[in-house]
Enzyme design. Structure first.
Site, PDB file in Angstrom:
ATOM      1  CG  ASN A   9     -22.479  48.364  44.218  1.00 24.84           C
ATOM      2  OD1 ASN A   9     -21.743  47.971  43.305  1.00 24.84           O
ATOM      3  ND2 ASN A   9     -23.554  47.701  44.608  1.00 24.84           N
ATOM      4  CE  LYS A  11     -26.427  48.688  42.701  1.00 28.03           C
ATOM      5  NZ  LYS A  11     -27.870  48.690  42.928  1.00 28.03           N
ATOM      6  CG  HIS A  96     -25.751  44.098  46.131  1.00 25.65           C
ATOM      7  ND1 HIS A  96     -26.890  44.047  45.376  1.00 25.65           N
ATOM      8  CD2 HIS A  96     -25.577  45.397  46.477  1.00 25.65           C
ATOM      9  CE1 HIS A  96     -27.378  45.279  45.251  1.00 25.65           C
ATOM     10  NE2 HIS A  96     -26.606  46.109  45.919  1.00 25.65           N
ATOM     11  CD  GLU A  98     -28.418  45.225  42.250  1.00 28.66           C
ATOM     12  OE1 GLU A  98     -27.236  45.291  41.867  1.00 28.66           O
ATOM     13  OE2 GLU A  98     -29.096  46.247  42.509  1.00 28.66           O
ATOM     14  CD  GLU A 165     -27.111  47.904  49.850  1.00 28.82           C
ATOM     15  OE1 GLU A 165     -26.749  49.038  49.541  1.00 28.82           O
ATOM     16  OE2 GLU A 165     -27.082  46.946  49.062  1.00 28.82           O
ATOM     17  N   GLY A 171     -32.452  51.275  44.310  1.00 26.45           N
ATOM     18  CA  GLY A 171     -32.736  51.725  42.957  1.00 26.45           C
ATOM     19  C   GLY A 171     -34.171  52.166  42.736  1.00 26.45           C
ATOM     20  CB  SER A 204     -33.138  55.350  47.173  1.00 31.16           C
ATOM     21  OG  SER A 204     -33.627  54.432  46.207  1.00 31.16           O
TER      22      SER A 204
HETATM   23  P1  PGA Z   1     -29.039  52.562  44.954  1.00 32.17           P
HETATM   24  O1  PGA Z   1     -28.267  51.171  45.164  1.00 32.17           O
HETATM   25  O2  PGA Z   1     -28.257  53.614  45.713  1.00 32.17           O
HETATM   26  O3  PGA Z   1     -29.042  52.793  43.482  1.00 32.17           O
HETATM   27  O4  PGA Z   1     -30.395  52.393  45.535  1.00 32.17           O
HETATM   28  C1  PGA Z   1     -27.751  50.826  46.422  1.00 32.17           C
HETATM   29  C2  PGA Z   1     -27.081  49.484  46.353  1.00 32.17           C
HETATM   30  O5  PGA Z   1     -27.566  48.591  45.643  1.00 32.17           O
HETATM   31  O6  PGA Z   1     -26.036  49.262  47.013  1.00 32.17           O
END
Ligand code: PGA
Length: 241
Positions: A9, A11, A96, A98, A165, A171, A204
């Site tokens: 992803n 983003k 997601h 976010e 998640e 992140g 992560s």
């Molecule tokens: P990350 O993001 O691997 O940077 O933790 C995962 C995600 O948001 O799908």
């Protein structure tokens, strides 16, 4: 048989030139990757066309990061199913954290987006997960069960991917312990009518923890943010041992 799906992803990262550079560096790294592993890149809308052209004929599939529920209309800034299928999009990330946190996404709109994706033959990747405060309050399971109950109303479970998640792991470098991720994913599977839905872990995921994550029996793949931006890091992830 549950399908293994390793998805990046991106983003809001990479313009078209950067996307092309990535693909050129990444493709040779997967020449020996097991054919049963599905590799997906969920990229910004502006990179979908160039990615589609450059992934054609490869084993990599293309994903988007949003889809609106209407076929068309006065929805400034949104994107429709037919706009995505015309480019050859196979997957779309829905729900997601976010989107839920910064853009007002609710379980109701998540449900509408899931059904829109399926109407257009696009497989949605539904993200669910708890915050740190909810985990500390021992609400993880109830939060996730509630999300699933609302998000999956009238959703076809034969054309669906779910990503667990935990929000505190995204992140942050603070990966959920793999056995705990496995346990929660088992809880998610119990809620489903179709036990063969691919359920990924996300949060992560890195080259140094992928082998342990993929060794867990309930975990069918990963949704990777930060580590999917670098071709050799993501290649190490899809080529997990
Ligand atoms: P990350 O993001 O691997 O940077 O933790 C995962 C995600 O948001 O799908």
């Amino acid at each position: 048989m549950r399908k293994i799906i390793l998805a990046g992803n991106w983003k809001m990262h990479k313009n078209q030139a950067e996307s092309l550079d990535f693909v050129q560096a990444f493709k040779p790294e997967i020449s020996n990757t097991d054919e049963t592993r599905e590799i997906v890149f969920c990229v910004p809308f502006t990179s979908l066309t160039i990615m589609s052209k450059n992934l054609h004929g490869s084993k990599i599939r293309l994903g988007a990061q949003n889809i609106h529920w209407a076929d068309e209309g006065a929805y400034t800034g949104e994107i429709s199913g037919s706009m995505l299928t015309e480019i050859g999009v196979n997957y779309v990330v829905v729900g997601h954290s976010e989107r839920r946190q910064y853009f007002g996404e609710t379980d109701k709109t998540v449900n509408l987006r899931l059904k829109a994706a399926q109407k257009y033959g696009i497989i949605p990747i539904l993200c669910v997960g708890e915050t740190k405060a909810q985990r500390d309050a021992e609400e993880t399971e109830s939060i996730i069960i509630n999300q699933l109950q609302q998000d999956l109303v009238d959703v076809d479970q034969s054309s669906l991917v779910i990503a667990y998640e935990p929000i505190w792991a995204i992140g942050s470098g603070d990966t959920c312990e793999s056995k705990e991720a496995n346990r929660v994913i088992g809880v998610i599977r119990q809620q489903l009518d179709n036990k063969n839905v691919t359920i990924q872990y996300g949060g992560s995921v890195k080259p140094n923890n992928i082998d342990e994550i993929m060794a867990q029996p309930e975990i069918d793949g990963v949704l990777v943010g930060g580590a999917s931006l670098d071709p050799s890091n993501f290649a190490r992830i899809v080529n997990y041992q």
